[in-house]
Design a protein around this motif. Structure first.
Motif, PDB file in Angstrom:
ATOM      1  N   LEU A  40       0.830  -1.203   0.000  1.00  0.00           N
ATOM      2  CA  LEU A  40       0.000   0.000   0.000  1.00  0.00           C
ATOM      3  C   LEU A  40       0.865   1.252   0.000  1.00  0.00           C
ATOM      4  N   MET A  41       1.934   1.240   0.776  1.00  0.00           N
ATOM      5  CA  MET A  41       2.827   2.401   0.869  1.00  0.00           C
ATOM      6  C   MET A  41       3.534   2.685  -0.456  1.00  0.00           C
ATOM      7  N   ALA A  42       3.737   1.661  -1.263  1.00  0.00           N
ATOM      8  CA  ALA A  42       4.445   1.811  -2.533  1.00  0.00           C
ATOM      9  C   ALA A  42       3.561   2.343  -3.661  1.00  0.00           C
ATOM     10  N   MET A  43       2.263   2.362  -3.462  1.00  0.00           N
ATOM     11  CA  MET A  43       1.335   2.717  -4.541  1.00  0.00           C
ATOM     12  C   MET A  43       1.334   4.206  -4.854  1.00  0.00           C
ATOM     13  N   TYR A  71      -2.238   6.749   3.531  1.00  0.00           N
ATOM     14  CA  TYR A  71      -2.459   7.656   4.664  1.00  0.00           C
ATOM     15  C   TYR A  71      -2.957   6.816   5.844  1.00  0.00           C
ATOM     16  N   PRO A  72      -2.936   7.371   7.062  1.00  0.00           N
ATOM     17  CA  PRO A  72      -3.292   6.583   8.243  1.00  0.00           C
ATOM     18  C   PRO A  72      -4.715   6.033   8.184  1.00  0.00           C
ATOM     19  N   THR A  78      -3.547   1.330  16.869  1.00  0.00           N
ATOM     20  CA  THR A  78      -2.104   1.337  17.111  1.00  0.00           C
ATOM     21  C   THR A  78      -1.388   2.410  16.294  1.00  0.00           C
ATOM     22  N   GLY A  79      -2.015   2.887  15.231  1.00  0.00           N
ATOM     23  CA  GLY A  79      -1.387   3.891  14.375  1.00  0.00           C
ATOM     24  C   GLY A  79      -0.319   3.338  13.453  1.00  0.00           C
ATOM     25  N   ARG A  80      -0.214   2.016  13.345  1.00  0.00           N
ATOM     26  CA  ARG A  80       0.829   1.399  12.513  1.00  0.00           C
ATOM     27  C   ARG A  80       0.401   1.155  11.078  1.00  0.00           C
ATOM     28  N   PHE A  81      -0.893   1.137  10.817  1.00  0.00           N
ATOM     29  CA  PHE A  81      -1.363   0.755   9.491  1.00  0.00           C
ATOM     30  C   PHE A  81      -2.100   1.891   8.806  1.00  0.00           C
ATOM     31  N   GLY A  82      -2.118   1.812   7.484  1.00  0.00           N
ATOM     32  CA  GLY A  82      -2.768   2.845   6.700  1.00  0.00           C
ATOM     33  C   GLY A  82      -3.582   2.262   5.574  1.00  0.00           C
ATOM     34  N   MET A  83      -3.938   3.125   4.636  1.00  0.00           N
ATOM     35  CA  MET A  83      -4.805   2.711   3.532  1.00  0.00           C
ATOM     36  C   MET A  83      -4.584   3.610   2.329  1.00  0.00           C
ATOM     37  N   VAL A  84      -5.128   3.204   1.217  1.00  0.00           N
ATOM     38  CA  VAL A  84      -5.184   4.016   0.004  1.00  0.00           C
ATOM     39  C   VAL A  84      -6.654   4.106  -0.386  1.00  0.00           C
TER      40      VAL A  84
END
Length: 137
Positions: A40-43, A71-72, A78-84
């Motif tokens: 997700l972070m690479a997109m 983004y978060p 936990t604040g560790r994961f995000g989404m697109v």
């Protein structure tokens, strides 16, 4: 440009619901796997992916496009994961089932087969071409 595969159980979020969201799209939230998070972070905006119905149907049914980068995820305490954010682009003329994918030698190394539990996966250019062709595009 990279390609992706997004897995969702139709009872939770279906292709029809993604289409109904229209051009505004929807967040792809709820991812809690670190490998999927890295994907997700690479997109980048404009990259496309397959929309895959998992567990119920087990088939690629459409194509989605990234319309907002990582983004978060507010559902993650936990604040560790995000989404697109994704929007539907087009349905496949014919769903491409997991069984069909498994019969194609060109798809033998596809993450869908090798790492079937991963909810967000990379798709190579060749895999993208083959699955689109199988789906009638």
């Amino acid at each position: 440009m990279p390609h992706w595969l997004f897995k969702s159980e139709p009872s939770s979020w279906s292709w029809d619901r993604q289409v109904a969201a229209g051009a505004a799209g929807t967040p792809w939230n709820g991812v809690r796997n670190h490998s999927a998070k890295l994907h997700l972070m690479a997109m980048e905006v404009g990259e496309q992916g397959f929309f895959y119905h998992s567990n119920e149907g087990k088939a690629v049914v459409g194509i989605v496009e990234v319309i907002r980068t990582y983004y978060p995820d507010p559902s993650d305490a936990t604040g560790r994961f995000g989404m697109v954010d994704l929007k539907a682009v087009e349905p496949l003329a014919e769903p491409v089932t997991l069984e069909m994918v498994k019969t194609q030698p060109e798809l033998a190394d596809m993450a869908l087969i090798r790492n079937s539990r991963l909810s967000v996966q990379p798709v190579t250019d060749e895999e993208w071409r083959v699955v689109r062709k199988l789906g009638g595009l």
